[in-house]
Design an enzyme around this catalytic site. Structure first.
Site, PDB file in Angstrom:
ATOM      1  N   GLN A 126       0.832  -1.206   0.000  1.00  0.00           N
ATOM      2  CA  GLN A 126       0.000   0.000   0.000  1.00  0.00           C
ATOM      3  C   GLN A 126       0.863   1.251   0.000  1.00  0.00           C
ATOM      4  O   GLN A 126       1.644   1.462   0.919  1.00  0.00           O
ATOM      5  CB  GLN A 126      -0.918   0.008   1.223  1.00  0.00           C
ATOM      6  CG  GLN A 126      -1.793   1.236   1.343  1.00  0.00           C
ATOM      7  CD  GLN A 126      -2.704   1.178   2.558  1.00  0.00           C
ATOM      8  OE1 GLN A 126      -2.679   0.213   3.315  1.00  0.00           O
ATOM      9  NE2 GLN A 126      -3.510   2.190   2.764  1.00  0.00           N
ATOM     10  N   GLU A 244     -12.069  -2.884   6.720  1.00  0.00           N
ATOM     11  CA  GLU A 244     -11.694  -3.809   7.794  1.00  0.00           C
ATOM     12  C   GLU A 244     -12.180  -3.298   9.136  1.00  0.00           C
ATOM     13  O   GLU A 244     -11.413  -3.065  10.046  1.00  0.00           O
ATOM     14  CB  GLU A 244     -10.177  -3.993   7.830  1.00  0.00           C
ATOM     15  CG  GLU A 244      -9.745  -5.307   7.264  1.00  0.00           C
ATOM     16  CD  GLU A 244      -8.306  -5.612   7.597  1.00  0.00           C
ATOM     17  OE1 GLU A 244      -8.020  -6.796   7.817  1.00  0.00           O
ATOM     18  OE2 GLU A 244      -7.489  -4.707   7.637  1.00  0.00           O
ATOM     19  N   SER A 377      -5.105   6.156  14.789  1.00  0.00           N
ATOM     20  CA  SER A 377      -4.511   6.113  16.121  1.00  0.00           C
ATOM     21  C   SER A 377      -5.594   6.141  17.206  1.00  0.00           C
ATOM     22  O   SER A 377      -6.741   6.541  16.970  1.00  0.00           O
ATOM     23  CB  SER A 377      -3.563   7.295  16.321  1.00  0.00           C
ATOM     24  OG  SER A 377      -4.302   8.504  16.426  1.00  0.00           O
ATOM     25  N   GLU A 379      -5.822   8.158  19.594  1.00  0.00           N
ATOM     26  CA  GLU A 379      -6.268   9.537  19.790  1.00  0.00           C
ATOM     27  C   GLU A 379      -7.354   9.908  18.789  1.00  0.00           C
ATOM     28  O   GLU A 379      -8.359  10.546  19.128  1.00  0.00           O
ATOM     29  CB  GLU A 379      -5.078  10.493  19.657  1.00  0.00           C
ATOM     30  CG  GLU A 379      -4.071  10.410  20.793  1.00  0.00           C
ATOM     31  CD  GLU A 379      -3.144   9.210  20.681  1.00  0.00           C
ATOM     32  OE1 GLU A 379      -2.408   8.941  21.634  1.00  0.00           O
ATOM     33  OE2 GLU A 379      -3.151   8.537  19.624  1.00  0.00           O
TER      34      GLU A 379
END
Length: 396
Positions: A126, A244, A377, A379
């Protein structure tokens, strides 16, 4: 809301488990269990076994190899693959570029690529992240300029997993800089053997070579390798990143790692330590809660008004934390001996050769730090929950 498993689903799980244990060689499953890097040929061998069994691309459209299974059955398959230490089908192939080609590619691209992607006859990596465009994919600068019947691609990608193994790379590139930055992106398939492509390894803290920098120097890419329409790459990238969702919890992987931690702790006598036993038991309880959340997300798939379930962000956060907790518990079972480990000197050497008890545990501990970063992430996931669940940051 579905929280129970039917008799048919239990039978399906038993059939999947029996097939995996019978067909996937012990040498491969042992290496996965010990979290050691697999030779390329073992990864290909495992995926081809899964593909023959119909397990590689069950989520694809039926005409391209998909299976008429429910979301629950697909989740069971993923969990059993993880729990029984079978290599997952290469995500870049089956979960990312394959669905994009199936949904937006030309008929010629579907015929050429989809069977090879499912069977891992072609290995894709990717090409999204760049030094200046990590979490902000719209900031991609790698340029693709039309020149007759080719694009000329110049730029750099970074953190490209398995670029050193890949046959092809799917890339988000900039074909137009005149408007909004999201509008100028396109989705290209590029043969890694094309002149002008250079791969430079990045050695990560776990001592292994997983990721790379990839440089494109005036690389010629046929126009036929453009997926969909020029300038629509942002939409295709968003579609790709949504593929996913329910596997982000890594329930099967976390269960396998925690079971391994318990086994090591028992052998080391650590289960007699109340503090250690409490931490391990708490992680096992949290895993059961995570499994219930995942079942709820899976059960909601396909509902007309479901949209993107914010619990996906909970799966991602807690799944990452549990994998990191399990890795830390495993390291603790080794005691001071773990500090004698050393990193491999090259890609072929076995890591931590001075560690007699279990060579890859410390490597897995360091590698686990990435789970709270990639795929969005922790966060970012907390920000999504704050906005979608708590309503924070919304204007009246």
């Amino acid at each position: 809301m579905k929280l129970s498993v039917t008799a048919e689903e239990r039978q399906f799980r038993a059939e999947v488990r029996a097939t995996l244990l019978a067909d996937v060689p012990e040498r491969i499953r042992r290496a996965v269990y010990e979290e050691k890097p697999l030779p390329r040929e073992w990864v290909v061998e495992a995926q081809q076994i899964l593909n023959r069994a119909g397990y590689a691309v069950p989520h694809w459209p039926l005409e391209y190899g998909g299976r008429p299974w429910s979301a629950v059955q697909r989740a069971i398959l993923t969990e059993e693959i993880d729990r029984n230490a079978v290599p997952k089908p290469l995500a870049f192939n089956v979960a990312l570029v394959g669905p994009v080609i199936a949904a937006f590619g030309s008929e010629a691209q579907k015929r050429r690529f989809l069977p090879a992607i499912a069977n891992l006859d072609l290995w894709f990596c990717q090409g999204f992240s760049e030094p200046s465009a990590g979490s902000d994919l719209a900031a991609v600068r790698t340029a693709a300029v039309r020149d007759g019947d080719v694009y000329r691609v110049t730029g750099q990608k970074i953190w490209t997993t398995y670029a050193h193994e890949a046959d092809w790379i799917f890339c988000l590139v900039r074909t137009d800089s005149s408007g909004r930055k999201q509008q100028g992106l396109s989705f290209l398939l590029i043969d890694m053997a094309t002149p002008g492509i250079h791969v430079r390894p990045i050695r990560t803290i776990d001592g292994y070579h997983h990721v790379n920098e990839v440089f494109f120097d005036n690389v010629e890419v046929p126009l036929a390798n453009l997926v969909g329409e020029e300038g629509h790459g942002w939409a295709y990238a968003k579609f790709l990143l949504g593929q996913e969702r329910t596997s982000m919890g890594n329930v099967g992987f976390a269960r396998r790692r925690l079971e391994r931690a318990r086994s090591h702790a028992e052998a080391a006598g650590l289960l007699a330590d109340p503090a250690f036993r409490r931490r391990l038991t708490l992680a096992e309880i949290e895993l059961k809660a995570l499994e219930i959340i995942q079942m709820r997300v899976v059960a909601s798939e396909g509902a007309a008004d479901a949209g993107v379930d914010p619990k996906v962000s909970m799966l991602k956060i807690k799944g990452a934390e549990l994998l990191q907790t399990a890795a830390a518990l495993l390291v603790e079972t080794l005691g001071p001996e773990v500090l004698t480990a050393g990193f491999p000197r090259d890609a072929e050497s076995a890591p931590f050769q001075g560690l007699a008890s279990d060579p890859a545990i410390l490597s897995a501990y360091f590698s686990s730090r990435k789970y709270s970063i990639f795929g969005g992430s922790s966060e970012v996931q907390r920000g999504i929950l704050a906005k979608t669940v708590l309503g924070l940051g919304r204007t009246a």
